[in-house]
Design an enzyme around this catalytic site. Structure first.
Site, short mmCIF file in Angstrom:
data_model
loop_
_atom_site.label_atom_id
_atom_site.label_comp_id
_atom_site.label_asym_id
_atom_site.label_seq_id
_atom_site.Cartn_x
_atom_site.Cartn_y
_atom_site.Cartn_z
N ASP A 139 -8.31 4.73 -1.90
CA ASP A 139 -7.73 3.50 -1.34
C ASP A 139 -7.05 2.68 -2.43
O ASP A 139 -7.68 2.25 -3.40
CB ASP A 139 -8.84 2.68 -0.68
CG ASP A 139 -8.30 1.65 0.30
OD1 ASP A 139 -7.20 1.12 0.04
OD2 ASP A 139 -8.99 1.37 1.30
N CYS B 16 0.82 -1.22 0.00
CA CYS B 16 0.00 0.00 0.00
C CYS B 16 0.85 1.27 0.00
O CYS B 16 0.53 2.24 -0.69
CB CYS B 16 -0.96 0.00 1.18
SG CYS B 16 -0.18 -0.19 2.80
N HIS C 102 -2.28 1.11 7.19
CA HIS C 102 -2.52 1.27 5.76
C HIS C 102 -2.06 2.65 5.30
O HIS C 102 -2.03 3.60 6.08
CB HIS C 102 -4.01 1.08 5.46
CG HIS C 102 -4.34 0.97 4.01
ND1 HIS C 102 -3.81 0.00 3.20
CD2 HIS C 102 -5.17 1.71 3.20
CE1 HIS C 102 -4.28 0.13 1.97
NE2 HIS C 102 -5.11 1.17 1.96
#
Length: 501
Positions: free
Chosen positions: A180, A56, A162
């Site tokens: 995201d 991520c 994240h």
């Protein structure tokens, strides 16, 4: 036969609002009208899904760097320079990131090494009002972007730590749009900014440091226009250690009396693979693009590269390095190789590399070899540049490319005569080695005992004495070296201030 697996997750709403929902679309349109979605357009143009569950941070950063149009200074695939997760391997080996993810500090390190301007803030060193100010600033501009490091649990989402970029802001509802990068799991979504702040205000169990956010923008000019440090190979760890730790000790222990001896101490001790550590950045254009006229962008880059190269060659240090390396007793010194600078692009650019990396041709007739063909190319009718034609070999496919480099004063613009008997020469790397020595911290030379020699060295390597273009090039290399050293010592998460200074 059944196959076990996961197909996405249901986005917990509230607190989040799906970007594609009717309510999400309404927030989007209202934010556009209020001017707080300007950063969204570039981000969405380069939006990518992380290719590994733990990537991520890498996906967020490569997306932002591409949105800012920052040149990686290294190849992605074929002749193309482009940021991809696989390119972000400086501060942490990809295998480690794949297994455990990446820390906030090391992602900041990667952004710096990539040439971005970075401001980083942990939540315990900032506050929600400052965070809101930065989100609003970047949402109203396409010149900066915010990457948030947060804990998913605060948003009632599955998972823990994240990273994702923030794509916009709705002032009336005080909500941020999270783009995201784990799109296989959750879609882009709006969340209350206060809740996002709470999600960031968690301690990372691995580093024992608070999470936070980073503001990433483009520098006023591209750093590393001609040179960049490369840590794609494992050799960078030993070379960075040698340059930062061992060179000062060597100079303290040796009784050096002149510049020649200083260079001898440093250069003869260089690891044999130091050429993998510093690269020069050439320009490549495909033959099928048609025509031999350079675009204004290509022309501008080549002109600046030429000026940086000329400025390197005009330094007093370059003259000392060239004289030292031209000594017959130095012929067996490790060379700054160019073999991997354009691997697979022009097969072997020995003639171009010999002239360009060596600064100026030592042979009036120029260099050439079987694998490449050097021709003249006018920049829209102006000065010629060197054009090296080669072949990309990729499986069964062969594609023609042109490698463009600036023409140096005193160097022939054309060296082809049709003969197949030319011998490819490897470069001495005078200018590359000069740039590497200039990038060493000023304290490197402090151990020299002879005060007169110390002053002479200081005058040769002082950044303040360099022209502006070269000064910025050297400072970028120096920052890269500093950051790589801190990463090697695993200190980037301990003190972000030292990293950013």
């Amino acid at each position: 036969m059944a196959m076990a697996g996961l197909y996405r997750r249901l986005l917990p709403s509230p607190p989040a609002i799906d970007f594609a929902s009717s309510e999400g679309k309404k927030l989007f349109l209202e934010s556009i009208q209020n001017g707080t979605m300007e950063g969204f357009y570039r981000l969405i143009s380069y939006f990518q899904t992380q290719s590994e569950p733990a990537y991520c941070g890498l996906a967020s950063l490569s997306m932002v760097l591409n949105a800012l149009a920052i040149d990686p200074g290294r190849k992605w695939k074929g002749p193309w320079r482009w940021f991809d997760e696989s390119m972000l391997d400086c501060c942490e080996p990809l295998e480690k990131v794949k297994a455990r993810g990446i820390s906030f500090g090391k992602l900041v390190c990667l952004a710096h090494c990539a040439g971005a301007k970075v401001e980083a803030f942990r939540t315990n060193e900032s506050n929600i009002d400052k965070f809101r100010k930065y989100v609003m600033k970047c949402s109203a501009s396409d010149n900066c972007h915010v990457i948030s490091s947060y804990n998913r649990a605060s948003l009632k989402q599955t998972g823990t730590g994240h990273f994702s970029p923030i794509g916009g802001y709705h002032a009336g509802e005080d909500m941020a749009l999270i783009l995201d990068v784990a799109r296989f799991k959750y879609p882009p979504h709006w969340v209350p900014l206060t809740l996002l702040w709470e999600a960031m205000d968690h301690v990372d169990e691995t580093t024992r440091q608070h999470r936070g956010f980073m503001l990433i923008s483009r520098p006023h000019r591209d750093p590393g226009l001609l040179y960049t440090l490369s840590c794609k190979h494992e050799s960078w760890i030993n070379i960075a250690k040698f340059l930062m730790d061992e060179v000062p000790i060597l100079l303290k222990s040796e009784d050096v009396k002149d510049i020649h001896k200083v260079l001898s101490v440093v250069i003869t001790s260089l690891p044999s693979n130091f050429g993998e550590f510093i690269k020069w950045i050439a320009e490549v254009r495909r033959r099928e693009d048609g025509g031999q006229t350079l675009s204004p962008e290509e022309k501008a880059r080549l002109n600046i590269k030429e000026e940086v190269l000329n400025q390197v060659q005009e330094t007093g240090l370059f003259k000392h390095v060239a004289a030292f390396l031209s000594n017959s007793s130095c012929r067996q010194l490790p060379k700054s190789g160019h073999e991997d600078t354009l691997p697979g692009i022009a097969a072997s650019v020995c003639c171009q590399g010999a002239e360009f990396l060596g600064g100026k041709s030592s042979r009036p007739e120029g260099y050439c070899c079987r694998e490449t063909c050097v021709k003249c190319l006018k920049i829209n009718g102006d000065k010629p540049v060197t054009l090296v034609c080669g072949t990309v070999v990729n499986g069964d496919n062969e594609q023609g490319v042109d490698v463009l480099v600036p023409s140096s004063p005193g160097r022939p613009h054309c060296c082809c005569s049709g003969s197949s008997d030319y011998i490819g020469l490897h470069p001495d790397g005078n200018d590359v080695l000069t740039a590497l020595l200039l990038s060493l911290p000023s304290e490197t030379w402090a151990g020299i005992k002879d005060e007169k020699l110390l002053q002479e060295i200081h005058d040769l390597v002082s950044v303040e004495n360099l022209p502006t273009l070269l000064q910025e090039e050297v400072l970028h290399l120096r920052r890269q070296l500093h950051i790589l050293k801190r990463c090697q010592e695993n200190k980037v998460d301990e003190d972000l201030g030292a990293l950013l200074s």
